[in-house]
Design a protein around this motif. Structure first.
Motif, PDB file in Angstrom:
ATOM      1  N   LEU A  65      -1.624   2.738  -7.799  1.00 37.27           N
ATOM      2  CA  LEU A  65      -1.497   3.997  -7.062  1.00 37.27           C
ATOM      3  C   LEU A  65      -2.690   4.923  -7.243  1.00 37.27           C
ATOM      4  O   LEU A  65      -2.839   5.896  -6.508  1.00 37.27           O
ATOM      5  N   ARG A  66      -3.563   4.621  -8.178  1.00 40.11           N
ATOM      6  CA  ARG A  66      -4.726   5.479  -8.431  1.00 40.11           C
ATOM      7  C   ARG A  66      -5.723   5.386  -7.287  1.00 40.11           C
ATOM      8  O   ARG A  66      -5.991   4.318  -6.757  1.00 40.11           O
ATOM      9  N   ASP A  67      -6.257   6.526  -6.936  1.00 40.49           N
ATOM     10  CA  ASP A  67      -7.291   6.626  -5.893  1.00 40.49           C
ATOM     11  C   ASP A  67      -6.826   6.100  -4.534  1.00 40.49           C
ATOM     12  O   ASP A  67      -7.640   5.677  -3.716  1.00 40.49           O
ATOM     13  N   GLN A  68      -5.525   6.130  -4.305  1.00 42.19           N
ATOM     14  CA  GLN A  68      -4.982   5.654  -3.035  1.00 42.19           C
ATOM     15  C   GLN A  68      -4.418   6.793  -2.198  1.00 42.19           C
ATOM     16  O   GLN A  68      -4.548   6.780  -0.988  1.00 42.19           O
ATOM     17  N   THR A  69      -3.770   7.757  -2.849  1.00 34.68           N
ATOM     18  CA  THR A  69      -3.181   8.896  -2.163  1.00 34.68           C
ATOM     19  C   THR A  69      -3.388  10.148  -2.994  1.00 34.68           C
ATOM     20  O   THR A  69      -3.718  10.083  -4.171  1.00 34.68           O
ATOM     21  N   CYS A  70      -3.181  11.268  -2.372  1.00 32.28           N
ATOM     22  CA  CYS A  70      -3.351  12.557  -3.025  1.00 32.28           C
ATOM     23  C   CYS A  70      -2.045  12.995  -3.680  1.00 32.28           C
ATOM     24  O   CYS A  70      -0.960  12.728  -3.150  1.00 32.28           O
TER      25      CYS A  70
ATOM     26  N   MET B 198       0.853  -1.190   0.000  1.00 31.15           N
ATOM     27  CA  MET B 198       0.000   0.000   0.000  1.00 31.15           C
ATOM     28  C   MET B 198       0.889   1.240   0.000  1.00 31.15           C
ATOM     29  O   MET B 198       1.858   1.318   0.730  1.00 31.15           O
ATOM     30  N   PRO B 199       0.548   2.242  -0.827  1.00 31.66           N
ATOM     31  CA  PRO B 199       1.342   3.465  -0.890  1.00 31.66           C
ATOM     32  C   PRO B 199       1.238   4.285   0.394  1.00 31.66           C
ATOM     33  O   PRO B 199       0.260   4.175   1.144  1.00 31.66           O
ATOM     34  N   ASP B 200       2.231   5.114   0.632  1.00 30.33           N
ATOM     35  CA  ASP B 200       2.267   6.007   1.786  1.00 30.33           C
ATOM     36  C   ASP B 200       1.240   7.120   1.564  1.00 30.33           C
ATOM     37  O   ASP B 200       1.351   7.887   0.611  1.00 30.33           O
ATOM     38  N   ALA B 201       0.258   7.240   2.426  1.00 32.17           N
ATOM     39  CA  ALA B 201      -0.820   8.216   2.262  1.00 32.17           C
ATOM     40  C   ALA B 201      -0.337   9.657   2.359  1.00 32.17           C
ATOM     41  O   ALA B 201      -1.021  10.570   1.919  1.00 32.17           O
ATOM     42  N   ASP B 202       0.832   9.878   2.936  1.00 27.65           N
ATOM     43  CA  ASP B 202       1.362  11.225   3.096  1.00 27.65           C
ATOM     44  C   ASP B 202       2.244  11.656   1.926  1.00 27.65           C
ATOM     45  O   ASP B 202       2.775  12.759   1.936  1.00 27.65           O
ATOM     46  N   ARG B 203       2.418  10.789   0.947  1.00 33.87           N
ATOM     47  CA  ARG B 203       3.329  11.065  -0.177  1.00 33.87           C
ATOM     48  C   ARG B 203       2.578  11.098  -1.505  1.00 33.87           C
ATOM     49  O   ARG B 203       1.639  10.346  -1.728  1.00 33.87           O
ATOM     50  N   CYS B 204       3.046  11.952  -2.390  1.00 34.72           N
ATOM     51  CA  CYS B 204       2.483  12.056  -3.738  1.00 34.72           C
ATOM     52  C   CYS B 204       2.838  10.796  -4.526  1.00 34.72           C
ATOM     53  O   CYS B 204       4.002  10.388  -4.555  1.00 34.72           O
ATOM     54  N   PRO B 205       1.859  10.177  -5.182  1.00 34.34           N
ATOM     55  CA  PRO B 205       2.148   8.968  -5.949  1.00 34.34           C
ATOM     56  C   PRO B 205       2.937   9.258  -7.228  1.00 34.34           C
ATOM     57  O   PRO B 205       3.495   8.352  -7.833  1.00 34.34           O
ATOM     58  N   ARG B 206       3.014  10.510  -7.611  1.00 36.04           N
ATOM     59  CA  ARG B 206       3.724  10.874  -8.846  1.00 36.04           C
ATOM     60  C   ARG B 206       5.192  11.179  -8.591  1.00 36.04           C
ATOM     61  O   ARG B 206       6.059  10.714  -9.301  1.00 36.04           O
ATOM     62  N   CYS B 207       5.488  11.992  -7.552  1.00 36.06           N
ATOM     63  CA  CYS B 207       6.873  12.426  -7.323  1.00 36.06           C
ATOM     64  C   CYS B 207       7.462  11.944  -5.998  1.00 36.06           C
ATOM     65  O   CYS B 207       8.661  12.030  -5.789  1.00 36.06           O
ATOM     66  N   GLY B 208       6.610  11.464  -5.080  1.00 37.71           N
ATOM     67  CA  GLY B 208       7.097  10.959  -3.801  1.00 37.71           C
ATOM     68  C   GLY B 208       7.290  12.010  -2.722  1.00 37.71           C
ATOM     69  O   GLY B 208       7.640  11.686  -1.595  1.00 37.71           O
ATOM     70  N   GLN B 209       7.013  13.270  -3.039  1.00 35.68           N
ATOM     71  CA  GLN B 209       7.156  14.342  -2.047  1.00 35.68           C
ATOM     72  C   GLN B 209       5.923  14.370  -1.133  1.00 35.68           C
ATOM     73  O   GLN B 209       4.871  13.826  -1.482  1.00 35.68           O
ATOM     74  N   PRO B 210       6.018  15.026   0.041  1.00 34.75           N
ATOM     75  CA  PRO B 210       4.836  15.150   0.910  1.00 34.75           C
ATOM     76  C   PRO B 210       3.692  15.798   0.145  1.00 34.75           C
ATOM     77  O   PRO B 210       3.899  16.746  -0.613  1.00 34.75           O
ATOM     78  N   ASN B 211       2.472  15.295   0.348  1.00 39.70           N
ATOM     79  CA  ASN B 211       1.337  15.808  -0.413  1.00 39.70           C
ATOM     80  C   ASN B 211       0.538  16.898   0.297  1.00 39.70           C
ATOM     81  O   ASN B 211      -0.363  17.478  -0.283  1.00 39.70           O
ATOM     82  N   SER B 212       0.850  17.181   1.547  1.00 38.99           N
ATOM     83  CA  SER B 212       0.177  18.261   2.300  1.00 38.99           C
ATOM     84  C   SER B 212      -1.335  18.112   2.293  1.00 38.99           C
ATOM     85  O   SER B 212      -2.070  19.089   2.315  1.00 38.99           O
TER      86      SER B 212
ATOM     87  N   LEU C 220      -4.359  11.625 -14.337  1.00 36.94           N
ATOM     88  CA  LEU C 220      -4.490  10.618 -13.286  1.00 36.94           C
ATOM     89  C   LEU C 220      -4.398   9.213 -13.862  1.00 36.94           C
ATOM     90  O   LEU C 220      -3.852   8.305 -13.228  1.00 36.94           O
ATOM     91  N   ASP C 221      -4.916   9.033 -15.058  1.00 34.35           N
ATOM     92  CA  ASP C 221      -4.870   7.723 -15.706  1.00 34.35           C
ATOM     93  C   ASP C 221      -3.448   7.279 -16.022  1.00 34.35           C
ATOM     94  O   ASP C 221      -3.192   6.088 -16.207  1.00 34.35           O
ATOM     95  N   GLU C 222      -2.507   8.228 -16.070  1.00 35.74           N
ATOM     96  CA  GLU C 222      -1.109   7.897 -16.345  1.00 35.74           C
ATOM     97  C   GLU C 222      -0.406   7.270 -15.146  1.00 35.74           C
ATOM     98  O   GLU C 222       0.648   6.657 -15.296  1.00 35.74           O
ATOM     99  N   LEU C 223      -0.992   7.418 -13.950  1.00 38.99           N
ATOM    100  CA  LEU C 223      -0.412   6.807 -12.757  1.00 38.99           C
ATOM    101  C   LEU C 223      -0.564   5.290 -12.850  1.00 38.99           C
ATOM    102  O   LEU C 223      -1.537   4.794 -13.416  1.00 38.99           O
TER     103      LEU C 223
END
Length: 66
Positions: free
Chosen positions: A47-52, A1-15, A40-43
């Protein structure tokens, strides 16, 4: 499961206010930033619909052609 606090695209904090499981649902910047569905479809599917996305990626992928 992806980290909910991280962006699924770049890995930085998603705030994202929703990422904190300790707080009730509240308003967040991500509720008001339109993102193109095609971006979003490119993710990867897992990772889709899992994190912001983070604000930087969201702005880069937002649809400004309205």
């Amino acid at each position: 499961m992806p980290d909910a606090d991280r962006c699924p695209r770049c890995g930085q904090p998603n705030s994202c206010a929703q990422a904190s499981r300790e707080q009730p649902v509240q308003d967040c910047w991500c509720f008001h930033t339109p993102i193109k569905q095609s971006a979003l479809d490119e993710l990867p599917a897992e990772l889709r619909d899992q994190t912001c996305l983070c604000p930087n990626c969201a702005r880069a992928l937002s649809d400004t052609s309205h």
